[in-house]
Design a protein around this motif. Sequence first.
Motif, short mmCIF file in Angstrom:
data_model
loop_
_atom_site.label_atom_id
_atom_site.label_comp_id
_atom_site.label_asym_id
_atom_site.label_seq_id
_atom_site.Cartn_x
_atom_site.Cartn_y
_atom_site.Cartn_z
N ILE A 177 30.82 42.90 50.26
CA ILE A 177 31.92 42.30 51.01
C ILE A 177 32.31 40.99 50.32
O ILE A 177 31.53 40.43 49.55
CB ILE A 177 31.54 41.98 52.48
N TYR A 178 33.54 40.54 50.62
CA TYR A 178 33.98 39.28 50.03
C TYR A 178 33.66 38.15 50.99
O TYR A 178 34.27 38.04 52.06
CB TYR A 178 35.48 39.32 49.73
N ASN A 213 31.95 36.81 43.59
CA ASN A 213 32.40 36.49 42.24
C ASN A 213 32.72 37.76 41.45
O ASN A 213 33.74 37.85 40.77
CB ASN A 213 31.31 35.68 41.54
N LEU A 214 31.86 38.76 41.58
CA LEU A 214 32.11 40.03 40.89
C LEU A 214 33.40 40.66 41.41
O LEU A 214 34.20 41.21 40.64
CB LEU A 214 30.92 40.99 41.06
N LEU A 215 33.62 40.56 42.71
CA LEU A 215 34.85 41.12 43.29
C LEU A 215 36.09 40.37 42.80
O LEU A 215 37.12 40.98 42.51
CB LEU A 215 34.78 41.08 44.82
N THR A 216 35.97 39.06 42.67
CA THR A 216 37.09 38.26 42.15
C THR A 216 37.44 38.70 40.72
O THR A 216 38.61 38.88 40.38
CB THR A 216 36.71 36.75 42.13
N ILE A 217 36.41 38.87 39.93
CA ILE A 217 36.63 39.26 38.53
C ILE A 217 37.25 40.66 38.49
O ILE A 217 38.19 40.93 37.75
CB ILE A 217 35.30 39.21 37.74
N TYR A 218 36.73 41.54 39.35
CA TYR A 218 37.27 42.90 39.39
C TYR A 218 38.74 42.88 39.76
O TYR A 218 39.58 43.50 39.10
CB TYR A 218 36.49 43.77 40.37
N SER A 219 39.04 42.15 40.82
CA SER A 219 40.42 42.15 41.30
C SER A 219 41.37 41.61 40.24
O SER A 219 42.47 42.13 40.05
CB SER A 219 40.45 41.39 42.63
N ALA A 220 40.94 40.60 39.48
CA ALA A 220 41.79 40.06 38.41
C ALA A 220 42.01 41.08 37.30
O ALA A 220 43.13 41.28 36.83
CB ALA A 220 41.17 38.79 37.84
N PHE A 221 40.93 41.73 36.88
CA PHE A 221 41.07 42.64 35.74
C PHE A 221 41.64 44.00 36.10
O PHE A 221 42.29 44.64 35.30
CB PHE A 221 39.74 42.77 34.99
N ALA A 222 41.37 44.45 37.34
CA ALA A 222 41.92 45.74 37.74
C ALA A 222 43.36 45.57 38.24
O ALA A 222 44.07 46.56 38.44
CB ALA A 222 41.05 46.38 38.82
N MET A 251 42.32 41.62 46.81
CA MET A 251 40.93 41.61 47.24
C MET A 251 40.63 42.74 48.24
O MET A 251 39.59 43.39 48.14
CB MET A 251 40.58 40.24 47.82
N ASP A 252 41.56 42.99 49.17
CA ASP A 252 41.32 44.07 50.15
C ASP A 252 41.09 45.39 49.46
O ASP A 252 40.17 46.14 49.77
CB ASP A 252 42.53 44.21 51.10
#
Length: 333
Positions: free
Chosen positions: A234-235, A245-254, A258-259
């Motif tokens: 979860i965020y 942090n991993l989710l933030t990086i994912y959301s930027a690169f994908a 965030m949802d």
Amino acid sequence: MEECKKRVFSAIQPTGSITIGNYIGAVRNMVAMQDEYDCLYAVADLHSLTVDIAPAALRKNTLELAAILMAAGIDPEKSVFFVQSQVHEHAELGWVLNCYAQFGEARRMTQFKDKSAKAPENVNVGLFDYPVLMAADILLYMTDYVPVGKDQVQHLELSRTIAERFNSRNSPTFKVPEAILPKFGQKVRSLSDPTAKMSKSDSDPNGYVLVLDRPEDIARKFKRAVTDSDSKIIYAPDEKPGISNLLTIYSAFAGVDMDESVKRFEGRDYAYLKTTVADAVIEGLRPIREGYEKLMADKDGLLKTLAVGAEKASYIARRTMSKVWRKLGCVRP
Ligand code: TRP
């Protein structure tokens, strides 16, 4: 470039490779602003002289950073992209503005205090004067907006103070620049200590991922990333800084919000999260890396592009300086 667009200035120091944190938090914004604004972007090599950097390293870092930025999408056709030291007006205006900055103001800069504490053996006058040179960078181009991260807010305030002081002692000359909040404001944290900011000066190289890191190194660094003991994805930056942090990086690169990122990891485990984030980063960086290699394979072409950028910047800088000299009473031919 249309006259009606607002002008943006930003610069990055060539102190070494950039991390995905710099990419997500700064470079992506610089790229995105190119359509809406009239942008000037510089590689701030004069600022890097405030640290003890070997000439060969400065040269290498400058070209490398220029190539990374271009590969990441800074387009020298759309924006004015150049190396700071190639436009001599930066140093000239820097000197003039020194006489409009108070010693006490410069002494209060928290970055100066931090940097002096970190390198007590080289607290040079340039380090002290650094924010004034930054003011010169900005004021030289009649900049409307400067995209700033938290660490540069105080410097931008000083630029505004200096501009206002010059304008009131002489007559209105400089535009007083404003900070602009980045569209993508996410802060990326260290993979090995998610309570700290991701930084290439981290003593643990597993804490940061560089834009030019090899895919196998990227995969390894994510595999080792610090998470936490439960297994919920979860965020929640405060309770679960590593996962967030991993989710933030994912959301930027994908390229998803965030949802959507969180949804994609519903019912999955940490191992899956780590490999999926690593893959997104590797894929996202691939075109940058390839573009970078192409640009570096033609150094003459790169140097020429930068020289053209410097020429365009000089055109504006010259006009500002001729006004400045006149207002100061410096006798010109
Ligand atoms: N000091 C900035 C940094 O280290 C780089 C910089 C130099 C800059 N001149 C600037 C940023 C002018 C914005 C505007 O991040």
